[in-house]
Enzyme design. Structure first.
Site, short mmCIF file in Angstrom:
data_model
loop_
_atom_site.label_atom_id
_atom_site.label_comp_id
_atom_site.label_asym_id
_atom_site.label_seq_id
_atom_site.Cartn_x
_atom_site.Cartn_y
_atom_site.Cartn_z
N LEU A 49 0.81 -1.22 0.00
CA LEU A 49 0.00 0.00 0.00
C LEU A 49 0.84 1.27 0.00
O LEU A 49 0.30 2.37 0.05
CB LEU A 49 -0.93 0.02 1.22
CG LEU A 49 -2.04 -1.05 1.21
CD1 LEU A 49 -2.78 -1.04 2.53
CD2 LEU A 49 -3.00 -0.81 0.06
N ARG A 50 2.17 1.12 -0.04
CA ARG A 50 3.01 2.31 -0.03
C ARG A 50 2.73 3.17 -1.25
O ARG A 50 2.72 4.41 -1.18
CB ARG A 50 4.49 1.93 0.04
CG ARG A 50 5.41 3.15 0.11
CD ARG A 50 6.87 2.78 0.22
NE ARG A 50 7.19 2.31 1.56
CZ ARG A 50 7.63 1.09 1.83
NH1 ARG A 50 7.80 0.22 0.86
NH2 ARG A 50 7.92 0.73 3.07
N ALA A 51 2.51 2.54 -2.40
CA ALA A 51 2.25 3.31 -3.62
C ALA A 51 0.99 4.16 -3.48
O ALA A 51 0.95 5.31 -3.93
CB ALA A 51 2.10 2.35 -4.81
#
Length: 668
Positions: free
Chosen positions: A278-280
């Site tokens: 979910l970093r993107a």
């Protein structure tokens, strides 16, 4: 080191490179975006524009005498120099701190002040570059050449906004919020995908091919070199305008609203492009909000989301180290249209993507392009797998002179580990045993780098009476200092010598050979090796890839490799001996591993015996590609001459012999 008084090339005067400018300015507005990785060929003004950015950042107010640059209005409660009492702060410029490629862990994070610990008996912390960069810019040139251990520490601090140091009985935590910028030339080697993902944004830059823009590059650079102060003075107004816009955008950022519609677009785009984790999503959301603030708005639009996705997602789509970063912009538009309800977004201010336009156009001072970097050449790498299944039917057609079209490689797999015997001192990596700055402490020796405290105390203790010790601290002489000796791993030079002659041209065999060499290349990439590729066929041998850290370049050369002709085995080995001789002069600490991929036949040229004698002492592996019911064992004899290990092509996989891993053994 920090920004000095020397005149720097103005940020506003760097023309073109809109995406790079915008990525840097977005991070200046919101450091939470996570920094910028700038990828590009040499001479494209990467360093120039990064160093120019610091002059645009607003001054910072700091607590006097605080080594960690605490804000007097909101001091860090855990500051090692605290607690800070209410007092007037002093204003200074935002710092640009540069991290050298050869820096140690102590230089980056800080360390125990050995001198005070030994002489005064106190635990004192000496801050590192992370502390110096707090509330400024931390710049890492050639970040791809920085050891992975340091990159991990650097990116962890950038993500958390603080640095933790646990060393020699000292436990320190301090704030470390900075704008992280890394630059790299992909020709010198790639960052691992796991590390790429930790950079918020990535921008590709390349020199323009437009003669008029190149002329402007040269014109401006020459003017600057003739009169740096006068040239900078001509851009004072533009610089002040950008600085004021950054300040205004920072003040506006807390008011920016990320609507449900914009968030839905962000998550839909990240899901559609199948990025991991979910970093993107978080980075894209923060970037879109910063873009809105930069463009003077308080609501995120579809255009903000699109621009943010172009900057935040390409480097996160790499599934294989041989894949080139990239993004299908048509697909991006389709996803945004499908999930958006903002058909008429506000046009951004100041040029493409909201980047400021220079007054008279042109290109960057070192040849940068206004259109961004072209897509790197894509490598059609096979899907990863350990079963050795085919990567597709490779067609080959005779193209004249016995040469045949390049066959597609089989799927890659995890190969067995081959190491160089003994203990080296080469560049840190993951292949062979070495004395390294990183790893398990195995002892101590005289020296002052990475002081081993216990060993130093033991060396100094017997001499205290003779030295007249009278206080609580020890009397330490330079000869008492001991440095830690650590057992680690090094990267090697893996030189592939691949037989591309007619005897290897059978389609299925050459596909298997290419799949095997690609697997070994992938292994070399993961173990931080340098690689080189020599091919031989017809009447000669060719250095298809000079030794380099860019393993994907080796993959491209291999996939295009055609076959046919006679087998000049001696020529291939002689070329290998010459390449290794030259590399030994360039980098004597990097030990070589020779991998010869052949069926052992030699149908042209001299007997290979002389060439084998020149390679005596080099750790070698011979991959035996001979097939069929009748085997001559020629590759095995070659292995005996080289004093190396012989492994059948079908036994190269790590699982082929129940996971047995053997070192390369040299025969006396």
């Amino acid at each position: 080191m920090t920004r000095g008084s020397a005149v720097r090339y103005p940020f506003s005067a760097v023309v073109g490179m809109d995406d790079l400018k915008l990525a840097l300015l977005v991070n200046a507005v919101s450091p939470a975006v996570g920094g910028v990785l700038v990828r590009g060929e040499k001479g494209t003004a990467k360093s120039t524009i990064v160093r120019a950015l610091a002059a645009l950042l607003p001054p910072v107010e700091v607590v006097p005498e605080c080594r960690f640059s605490c804000d007097p209005k909101d001091p860090d409660p855990g500051c090692p120099d605290g607690p800070h009492t209410a007092a007037a702060g002093r204003e200074r410029d935002a710092r640009l701190v540069e991290l050298p490629v050869g820096a140690s862990e102590d230089r980056l994070t800080g360390s125990l002040d050995i001198e005070r610990a030994l002489t005064e008996g106190v635990k004192a912390f000496e801050p590192g570059l992370l502390a110096a960069a707090h509330r400024g810019v931390l710049y890492v040139d050639e970040v791809n050449l920085l050891h992975d251990h340091l990159v991990d520490l650097l990116l962890d601090a950038a993500a958390m906004g603080e640095s933790h140091v646990e060393r020699e009985g000292v436990s320190v935590r301090h704030a470390a919020r900075f704008l992280l910028v890394g630059t790299m030339n992909p020709e010198e080697g790639e960052l691992r995908p796991q590390l790429l993902d930790r950079f918020g944004l990535t921008v590709e830059v390349a020199a323009t091919r437009d003669p008029a823009e190149r002329a402007e590059v040269v014109r401006r650079r020459l003017r600057f070199e003739e009169d740096p102060a006068g040239f900078a003075a001509a851009w004072v107004g533009a610089e002040a305008g950008l600085a004021a816009r950054i300040t205004a955008a920072r003040a506006r950022l807390p008011e920016v609203e990320l609507t449900d519609a914009a968030l839905r677009q962000i998550t839909a785009v990240c899901a559609a492009f199948e990025v991991d984790g979910l970093r993107a999503d978080l980075v894209t959301a923060r970037t879109a909000m910063a873009l809105a603030a930069w463009n003077g708005r308080t609501t995120v639009t579809s255009d903000d989301v699109r621009t943010a996705a172009r900057l935040a997602l390409p480097h996160r789509r790499r599934r294989d180290p041989f894949d080139a970063p990239g993004l299908d912009e048509q697909r991006l538009d389709d996803v945004l249209d499908e999930h958006g309800d903002d058909p008429d977004p506000e046009p951004p201010e100041g040029g493409p993507g909201g980047a400021p336009e220079p007054p008279d156009g042109g290109s960057g001072p070192d040849g940068s392009s206004a259109d961004g970097a072209p897509e790197p050449e894509a490598v059609d790498a096979p899907a990863s797998g350990a079963d050795g299944t085919s990567g597709g039917p490779g067609e080959r057609q005779p193209v004249g002179g016995g040469e045949q079209e390049a066959a597609r490689p089989d799927a890659t797999y995890r190969p067995r580990l081959f190491t160089v015997p003994g203990t080296g001192t080469g560049a840190p990596g993951r292949r062979s045993k070495a004395r390294s700055p990183f790893g398990r402490v195995a002892g101590a020796r005289p020296g002052a780098r990475g002081v081993h405290l216990t060993a130093t105390l033991r060396a100094a203790a017997p001499h205290q009476k003779a030295r007249g010790r009278s206080g609580p601290g020890l009397v330490v002489a330079p000869e008492d200092l001991r440095e830690a000796v650590r057992d680690g791993r090094e990267g090697n030079l893996v030189l592939f010598v691949v037989d591309a002659s007619g005897s290897m041209a059978a389609r299925q065999r050459m596909r298997a050979v290419k799949g095997a060499v690609l697997s070994l290349l992938l292994d070399a990439y993961q173990r931080r090796d340098k690689v080189g590729l020599i091919t031989f066929r017809g009447a000669s041998a060719e250095l298809a890839l000079p030794p380099t850290s860019s393993v994907d370049a080796g993959a491209r050369r291999l996939e295009r490799l055609a076959t046919g002709g006679r087998t000049p085995l001696a020529a291939g080995l002689l070329r290998a001996a010459e390449v290794l001789r030259v590399e030994r002069l360039r980098d004597p600490a990097r030990r070589p591993l020779l991998v010869v991929v052949t069926d052992g036949r030699a149908t042209h040229g001299d007997d290979p015996a002389r060439a084998c004698a020149l390679l005596a002492g080099v750790a070698s592996v011979v991959v035996d590609c001979e097939s069929g019911p009748v085997r001559l064992g020629l590759a095995g004899r070659l292995g005996e001459r080289l004093g190396g290990e012989v492994v059948r092509l079908e036994e190269l996989g790590a699982d082929s012999l129940a996971g047995v891993v053997r070192d390369v053994r040299k025969v006396a």
